[in-house]
Design an enzyme around this catalytic site. Structure first.
Site, PDB file in Angstrom:
ATOM      1  CG  ASP A 183      35.042  -3.183 -21.278  1.00 55.99           C
ATOM      2  OD1 ASP A 183      36.189  -3.232 -20.572  1.00 55.99           O
ATOM      3  OD2 ASP A 183      35.786  -4.458 -22.250  1.00 55.99           O
TER       4      ASP A 183
ATOM      5  N   GLY B 227      39.390  -7.397 -25.257  1.00 59.53           N
ATOM      6  CA  GLY B 227      39.596  -5.191 -25.671  1.00 59.53           C
ATOM      7  C   GLY B 227      38.620  -4.861 -26.579  1.00 59.53           C
TER       8      GLY B 227
HETATM    9  O1  MRU Z   1      38.683  -9.388 -20.750  1.00 61.72           O
HETATM   10  P1  MRU Z   1      38.893  -7.860 -21.230  1.00 61.72           P
HETATM   11  O2  MRU Z   1      40.631  -8.361 -22.019  1.00 61.72           O
HETATM   12  O3  MRU Z   1      38.620  -7.362 -22.846  1.00 61.72           O
HETATM   13  O4  MRU Z   1      38.441  -6.833 -20.813  1.00 61.72           O
HETATM   14  C1  MRU Z   1      39.193  -5.345 -21.405  1.00 61.72           C
HETATM   15  C2  MRU Z   1      38.742  -4.288 -20.601  1.00 61.72           C
HETATM   16  O5  MRU Z   1      38.253  -4.027 -19.921  1.00 61.72           O
HETATM   17  C3  MRU Z   1      39.829  -2.872 -21.488  1.00 61.72           C
HETATM   18  O6  MRU Z   1      40.030  -1.995 -20.428  1.00 61.72           O
HETATM   19  C4  MRU Z   1      38.797  -2.156 -22.489  1.00 61.72           C
HETATM   20  O7  MRU Z   1      38.079  -3.564 -22.901  1.00 61.72           O
HETATM   21  C5  MRU Z   1      38.892  -1.180 -22.605  1.00 61.72           C
HETATM   22  S1  MRU Z   1      40.087  -1.427 -24.613  1.00 61.72           S
HETATM   23  C6  MRU Z   1      40.697  -0.186 -25.203  1.00 61.72           C
END
Ligand code: MRU
Length: 346
Positions: A237, A47
């Site tokens: 992201d 995240g």
């Molecule tokens: O691969 P991840 O689990 O790190 O991806 C996370 C996401 O895509 C979330 O939606 C994003 O980081 C927003 S978190 C507040």
């Protein structure tokens, strides 16, 4: 919140192990920057805002352990610590934002003795964590106004307390609407291949008594067409200057389905997720992860051995599908380039 995603405790970094949820609630301790880098790579913490906090704490651990006789040697080694942490995951800009903030902090205090710089870096990492919690609450307040009484909100991936220092971005909006007594319910996409929706979003919403229904990713269109979804809220992201938004793979498909079915699609993210140096989403680097995540479910093979696989972890939703970007500083709509630049005074 009934869990802590990440904290600095007794000179160690403690994280809830997200690879073991929802089965086990285990907290791991990290005592050196290399193991924090491995935790980010291995998705113990994930995240965008949460990996920013982890990277900042990693820099603080690294700075603490540097053995140096001179400032020059200290700063050279600190650069190396930052480089190792920056090489963990490429898409979420919060990681690089946090590392830059730590570097700038060290630079700003370079006239002090090394022990003071180490202490200042530790305090800065803790501030990044505490600020993130406040920022998520502000995102929640700003976004809750967009959610009507009794709404069903679809979300994709996990943009919750687990993806931030706590409270969440997309789930922050949902939490704030719930706390305001709006009697909302959530549909959570399971989010193949890593199952952040099934394993994490469902876990944290259930834990808090926010009504949640789990669906497989390919069911979102079915429910939208039947008028069972009132709006979509997802995290981000990295957001380019024109509003194009990188988020978990599958977000783009949800946005297109939402447009087709006239369901408003919102992105909730802190200002630290903006990357206004990028003109549009084509410039956002997209992480490709191991084939194993697609061919196996919890270690169990679900595809023939040797099959060719692609596994992009993120996609980019073009700005034209986004009804609003909800930040701690307000909601931006319409001309994103102008609105996002105004938010940060650029
Ligand atoms: O691969 P991840 O689990 O790190 O991806 C996370 C996401 O895509 C979330 O939606 C994003 O980081 C927003 S978190 C507040």
């Amino acid at each position: 919140m009934s869990f802590r995603t990440i904290e600095w405790r007794d000179n160690k970094v403690v994280m809830i192990d997200q690879t073991r949820l929802p089965g086990e609630e285990v907290y791991n301790e990290y005592d050196d920057f290399r193991s924090v880098a491995e935790a980010i790579k291995g998705m113990v913490i994930r995240g965008a805002p949460a990996i920013g906090v982890a990277a900042a704490m990693g820099v603080a651990l690294g700075a603490r352990d540097i053995i140096a006789d001179t400032h020059e040697s200290f700063f050279r080694q600190l650069d190396n610590v930052c480089d190792v942490l920056a090489r963990t995951r490429p898409t979420a800009v919060n990681l690089f934002w946090a590392i830059q903030r730590m570097k700038r902090t060290a630079e700003a205090h370079k006239d002090k003795d090394l022990n003071s710089i180490r202490q200042i870096l530790k305090a800065e990492a803790i501030s990044i964590e505490q600020e993130d919690l406040q920022i998520c609450r502000a995102i929640g307040r700003n976004g809750a106004a967009l959610i009507r009484e009794g709404a069903t909100v679809l979300t994709h991936c996990n943009a919750g307390g687990l993806a931030t220092a706590g409270y969440g971005t997309a789930l922050g909006v949902i939490r704030a609407a719930h706390e305001a007594g709006k009697k909302i319910q959530v549909f959570a996409d399971e989010t193949r291949p890593w199952l952040q929706g099934a394993r994490l979003t469902a876990w944290e919403l259930l834990k808090e008594g926010i009504p949640v229904t789990l669906i497989a990713d390919n069911m979102a269109g079915f429910f939208m067409k039947r008028g069972e979804i009132d709006c979509v809220v997802v995290g981000a992201d990295r957001i380019a200057a024109n509003g194009d938004t990188a988020n978990k793979i599958g977000t783009y498909s949800v946005a297109v389905l939402a447009r087709e079915n006239r369901v408003p699609f919102y992105v909730a993210a802190p200002v630290s997720t903006l990357d206004l140096s990028l003109k549009n989403g084509d410039e956002i680097p997209i992480e490709e992860r191991h084939a194993h995540e697609v061919t196996h479910l919890q270690g169990y093979p679900v595809a023939p051995e040797g099959i060719k696989v692609r596994n992009p972890a993120f996609d980019v939703t073009p700005a034209k599908y986004i009804a609003g970007i909800i930040t701690e500083k307000g909601v931006v709509r319409g001309d994103f380039e102008k609105g996002l630049r105004a938010l940060v005074g650029q």
